[in-house]
Design a protein around this motif. Structure first.
Motif, mmCIF file in Angstrom:
data_model
loop_
_atom_site.group_PDB
_atom_site.id
_atom_site.type_symbol
_atom_site.label_atom_id
_atom_site.label_comp_id
_atom_site.label_asym_id
_atom_site.label_seq_id
_atom_site.Cartn_x
_atom_site.Cartn_y
_atom_site.Cartn_z
ATOM 1 N N LEU A 1 0.824 -1.201 0.000
ATOM 2 C CA LEU A 1 0.000 0.000 0.000
ATOM 3 C C LEU A 1 0.868 1.266 0.000
ATOM 4 O O LEU A 1 1.811 1.381 0.774
ATOM 5 C CB LEU A 1 -0.881 -0.010 1.248
ATOM 6 N N GLN A 2 0.545 2.176 -0.902
ATOM 7 C CA GLN A 2 1.284 3.440 -0.963
ATOM 8 C C GLN A 2 0.448 4.614 -0.480
ATOM 9 O O GLN A 2 0.962 5.559 0.089
ATOM 10 C CB GLN A 2 1.755 3.702 -2.400
ATOM 11 N N ILE A 3 -0.855 4.549 -0.747
ATOM 12 C CA ILE A 3 -1.718 5.643 -0.314
ATOM 13 C C ILE A 3 -2.867 5.066 0.498
ATOM 14 O O ILE A 3 -3.553 4.147 0.045
ATOM 15 C CB ILE A 3 -2.266 6.418 -1.526
ATOM 16 N N ARG B 1 5.381 -0.475 4.787
ATOM 17 C CA ARG B 1 6.678 0.142 4.536
ATOM 18 C C ARG B 1 6.722 0.989 3.272
ATOM 19 O O ARG B 1 7.614 1.809 3.098
ATOM 20 C CB ARG B 1 7.758 -0.943 4.441
ATOM 21 N N ASN B 2 5.806 0.752 2.352
ATOM 22 C CA ASN B 2 5.840 1.513 1.103
ATOM 23 C C ASN B 2 4.953 2.755 1.138
ATOM 24 O O ASN B 2 4.813 3.448 0.130
ATOM 25 C CB ASN B 2 5.393 0.631 -0.058
ATOM 26 N N LEU B 3 4.344 3.003 2.284
ATOM 27 C CA LEU B 3 3.388 4.099 2.376
ATOM 28 C C LEU B 3 4.033 5.444 1.993
ATOM 29 O O LEU B 3 5.089 5.800 2.501
ATOM 30 C CB LEU B 3 2.879 4.166 3.813
ATOM 31 N N TRP C 1 8.885 4.113 7.930
ATOM 32 C CA TRP C 1 8.238 4.803 6.809
ATOM 33 C C TRP C 1 9.224 5.662 6.036
ATOM 34 O O TRP C 1 9.115 6.887 5.989
ATOM 35 C CB TRP C 1 7.095 5.664 7.320
ATOM 36 N N ASN C 2 10.146 4.993 5.385
ATOM 37 C CA ASN C 2 11.152 5.717 4.609
ATOM 38 C C ASN C 2 10.544 6.583 3.526
ATOM 39 O O ASN C 2 11.092 7.605 3.165
ATOM 40 C CB ASN C 2 12.090 4.724 3.929
ATOM 41 N N ASN C 3 9.422 6.102 2.977
ATOM 42 C CA ASN C 3 8.900 6.745 1.779
ATOM 43 C C ASN C 3 7.782 7.738 2.070
ATOM 44 O O ASN C 3 7.239 8.320 1.148
ATOM 45 C CB ASN C 3 8.363 5.698 0.808
ATOM 46 N N LEU C 4 7.418 7.866 3.338
ATOM 47 C CA LEU C 4 6.246 8.688 3.636
ATOM 48 C C LEU C 4 6.477 10.154 3.258
ATOM 49 O O LEU C 4 7.463 10.764 3.636
ATOM 50 C CB LEU C 4 5.895 8.598 5.120
HETATM 51 C C1 LIG Z 1 10.362 2.945 -0.744
HETATM 52 O O1 LIG Z 1 11.742 3.100 -0.506
HETATM 53 C C2 LIG Z 1 12.517 1.974 -0.830
HETATM 54 C C3 LIG Z 1 13.935 2.300 -0.508
HETATM 55 O O2 LIG Z 1 14.040 3.128 0.592
HETATM 56 C C4 LIG Z 1 12.377 1.600 -2.282
HETATM 57 O O3 LIG Z 1 13.062 0.421 -2.555
HETATM 58 C C5 LIG Z 1 10.901 1.383 -2.584
HETATM 59 O O4 LIG Z 1 10.723 1.137 -3.958
HETATM 60 C C6 LIG Z 1 10.100 2.596 -2.191
HETATM 61 N N1 LIG Z 1 8.713 2.340 -2.431
HETATM 62 C C7 LIG Z 1 7.950 3.230 -3.016
HETATM 63 C C8 LIG Z 1 6.522 2.847 -3.147
HETATM 64 O O5 LIG Z 1 8.367 4.310 -3.415
#
Ligand SMILES: *[C@@H]1O[C@H](CO)[C@@H](O)[C@H](O)[C@H]1NC(C)=O
Ligand SMILES: *[C@@H]1O[C@H](CO)[C@@H](O)[C@H](O)[C@H]1NC(C)=O
Ligand SMILES: *[C@@H]1O[C@H](CO)[C@@H](O)[C@H](O)[C@H]1NC(C)=O
Ligand SMILES: *[C@@H]1O[C@H](CO)[C@@H](O)[C@H](O)[C@H]1NC(C)=O
Ligand SMILES: *[C@@H]1O[C@H](CO)[C@@H](O)[C@H](O)[C@H]1NC(C)=O
Ligand SMILES: *[C@@H]1O[C@H](CO)[C@@H](O)[C@H](O)[C@H]1NC(C)=O
Ligand SMILES: *[C@@H]1O[C@H](CO)[C@@H](O)[C@H](O)[C@H]1NC(C)=O
Length: 636
Positions: free
Chosen positions: A103-105, A125-127, A148-151
């Protein structure tokens, strides 16, 4: 030999390529449904109370048909879930949504969700965006946001969260928007050093202490409604001006140089000022020109801001759209047209879907009657009727939400500015428009026990559907609007002669209006247009006069003359059009008959049979007959 080997290799490569291609397509067909994710969602929706019915069912395609769902491009995972204002109640059941690991959003805003912050969301984790605002969540936020690296967007505003704002929010290195307004956060604002942050709102909390230096770049409104001390470090405002005076005193011994320097400075200053004045006046010009260019793109937000309080969007079944009023108002809206009943916008929503929003100007119907009419109209499903998806009724604002057709209305394609660049609307298209529109109107007339009337058939209310057939919009609106005054009606040109009050319309008057559309398609002329001076030519009267004088091709659109062998078909359509615009309502055919007639235009001419049985004599006779009969009104 070498050459052959190379060729063989090339063929092998080609084969491999195709093999991979087929394998991929087969895999993507097999895995086109995110089966596991669907089960997770079903578990979720079954274990949370909600008042709005939802069309999630294991049997149908989640990616294609489920409300609020967006899938990954290969259809294997669900990447977005949006259920704003879906009247979900209570805590989010644990181990449900948190298992949608791709899930991203996630948008669950404006619901009745309660409970502490769902700690298992850290598995998502992909949020990239989390919208939980306007719910009843309470308690402290989790201490760690490390997952939440990508938040990028975190909106938790308008909840009951309390405790301090965790410093670990700093770990969200991709955060661009953080909204924690209208909660009960207390303590000092942590030193959030997030260079990517562009929007911040911490207003209306219980925060104390200074605003940390990295956040000073945000406007004071971001911190309003807290008990904060003034800014920690005041910017050094005075120091630069105090320095030159010091220099002056040390260089007193060289007055000549000083004089030159001051003179030079003054000159430079004057030049600078001149340049600035010139630039400023140029900027001003640009600014004053800009609004005209951008006039078309606006927001739907009206003057009355407080629309949340009194009502919400009412959706009709089968809609896979998920948005609320807030979304609509936030969407960038392009004005499509200003019609008799209000302005129509094309609105692009957050989830990339596009809808048409009609803002009604003068609704006369009371709320109850309005709702009844919409209930009737909103349940019409026909490929030649534009689907009403939702409506909104409040004291200050009445909105209709329709499907969007990107090919525009018949009026716009037919009357687009005629120049070399334009591809004219060919005869086949016009025939399809006529057939589709006729079917749509006939279907409308079959509703409500055969009593429903459209009331406002015109070329700008007919759209081209995906197959480029006519598709009828604005069904049933005339009945709820303030009646139009006679001059407006007459200029409209589509109005049947027996129609006085625009709310008292009959199916026969729809037939008349459709007849005018047929004439419009044939002639390429607007139903009423000024020809020099003030004179307004009524299309129906004009066609009558031309046809009466000599049965000629003079009425037909010059753009149609380039297509061979269509004269017979055009004449046939002309005859149908003339029948529909018969002055006396009794003389007009019923819409179901019109459908048959229009469908037969192609059939009869294709088989070459001489079935042109439609009485030619009636065409010239009808106006005379009509004048004798007068305008007697038939109630239907
Ligand atoms: C989220 O970040 C990771 C690396 O930090 C990356 O591999 C992944 O593709 C990213 N996911 C999205 C949905 O951007
Ligand atoms: C989606 O719903 C439409 C009707 O709303 C139906 O015709 C169509 O077959 C459904 N598609 C899938 C893939 O279930
Ligand atoms: C989601 O994140 C995982 C790693 O945590 C990554 O392998 C996967 O590609 C991501 N999915 C998307 C859709 O970015
Ligand atoms: C937060 O609110 C809860 C009740 O919702 C309360 O028990 C708790 O003491 C509050 N914590 C703080 C730090 O105010
Ligand atoms: C998260 O932030 C805290 C406090 O700033 C820090 O101690 C910790 O190392 C960070 N964690 C990660 C994974 O960056
Ligand atoms: C906070 O609440 C006030 C008053 O209800 C409202 O005007 C404001 O828009 C809210 N702020 C946010 C960010 O929702
Ligand atoms: C804010 O904090 C003060 C004391 O620090 C407390 O008395 C008050 O109740 C708090 N208000 C809210 C809304 O939490």
């Amino acid at each position: 030999m070498k050459k052959m080997g190379k060729n063989l290799n090339k063929n092998k490569n080609m084969l491999l390529f195709f093999a991979i291609f087929f394998f991929r397509t087969i895999v993507s067909i097999v895995t086109a449904e995110p089966v596991e994710d669907k089960q997770i969602l079903i578990n979720f929706i079954q274990s949370i109370p909600h008042n709005r019915a939802i069309n999630w069912d294991m049997g149908s395609s989640a990616c294609a048909n489920w409300t609020g769902i967006t899938c990954s491009p290969d259809g294997s995972r669900i990447t977005a879930l949006r259920l704003p204002a879906f009247s979900l109640h209570g805590p989010i059941p644990p181990n449900t949504l948190s298992q949608l690991s791709d899930l991203q959003i996630l948008s669950l805003r404006s619901n009745g969700l309660t409970g502490p912050f769902p700690s298992d969301f850290s598995n998502l984790r992909n949020l990239t965006a989390l919208y939980l605002q306007s719910n009843g969540f309470y308690g402290p936020l989790p201490l760690s946001f490390a997952n939440w690296n990508n938040l990028s967007i975190l909106d938790l505003s308008n909840n009951g969260f309390n405790g301090s704002i965790p410093i670990s929010i700093s770990n969200l290195s991709h955060l661009t928007a953080l909204n924690l307004a209208n909660n009960s956060f207390s303590g000092e604002i942590p030193n959030l050093n997030i260079p990517s942050l562009q929007a911040l709102d911490l207003s209306n909390n219980n925060l104390t202490g200074p605003v940390p230096q990295p956040l000073e770049r945000f406007p004071s409104s971001a911190f309003a409604g807290n008990d904060l001390s003034p800014f920690s470090s005041m910017p050094p405002v005075l120091s630069p001006t105090s320095q030159p005076s010091k220099k002056k005193s040390t260089k007193l011994g060289e007055p000549a140089i000083l004089g030159i320097a001051i003179g030079g400075c003054a000159l430079v200053f004057v030049l600078l000022a001149l340049i600035m004045i010139l630039r400023y006046s140029k900027d001003e010009k640009e600014v004053s020109e800009r609004p005209q260019k951008e006039e078309k793109v606006t927001k739907l937000r009206s003057g009355s801001q407080n629309v949340n309080g009194n009502g919400s969007l009412v959706f009709f079944e089968g809609s896979s759209l998920a948005f609320d009023l807030e979304d609509l108002f936030r969407a960038s809206a392009e004005v499509l047209g200003k019609g008799t009943f209000g302005t129509t916008y094309k609105a692009a929503l957050e989830d990339t879907s596009i809808v048409v929003v009609k803002r009604l100007k003068e609704v006369a119907a009371a709320k109850k009657d309005f709702e009844l009419q919409m209930e009737l109209v909103g349940n019409i499903r026909h490929e030649n009727v534009v689907t009403l998806r939702a409506y909104y009724y409040s004291k200050d604002e009445k909105l209709m939400v329709y499907d969007y057709f990107d090919q525009g209305s018949v009026s716009s394609v037919l009357h687009a500015k005629r120049d070399e660049n334009r591809t004219p609307l060919d005869w086949n298209s016009r025939l399809q428009i006529a057939i589709g529109a006729a079917r749509g109107i006939a279907y409308i007339h079959a509703q409500s026990g055969g009593k429903l009337v459209h009331g406002n058939i015109k070329a700008s209310n007919i759209f081209l559907n995906t197959q480029r057939y006519g598709c009828i919009s604005d069904v049933g609106l005339a009945a709820v609007m303030t009646p139009l005054t006679p001059p407006v009606m007459r200029i409209g040109g589509y109005r049947a002669p027996e129609v006085g009050d625009t709310r008292k319309v009959y199916q026969a008057s729809d037939v008349y209006s459709f007849g005018v559309v047929l004439l419009e398609l044939l002639t390429g002329k607007s139903p009423s247009h000024a020809t020099g001076g003030e004179e307004v030519v009524h299309l129906v009267r004009w066609v009558h006069s031309v046809v009466r004088e000599e049965w000629t091709a003079e009425v037909f659109d010059v753009e149609l003359l380039r297509y061979p062998n269509i004269e017979e078909e055009m004449v046939e359509m002309l005859q149908i059009g003339m029948q529909c615009v018969a002055r006396s309502p009794e003389q007009r055919p019923k819409m179901a008959e019109v459908v048959k007639l229009v469908e037969d235009i192609r059939r009869t001419t294709n088989t070459g049979a001489s079935e042109v049985s439609t009485p030619t004599t009636e065409v010239t006779a009808s106006p005379v007959v009509a004048q004798q009969i007068g305008s007697s009104v038939v109630a239907m």
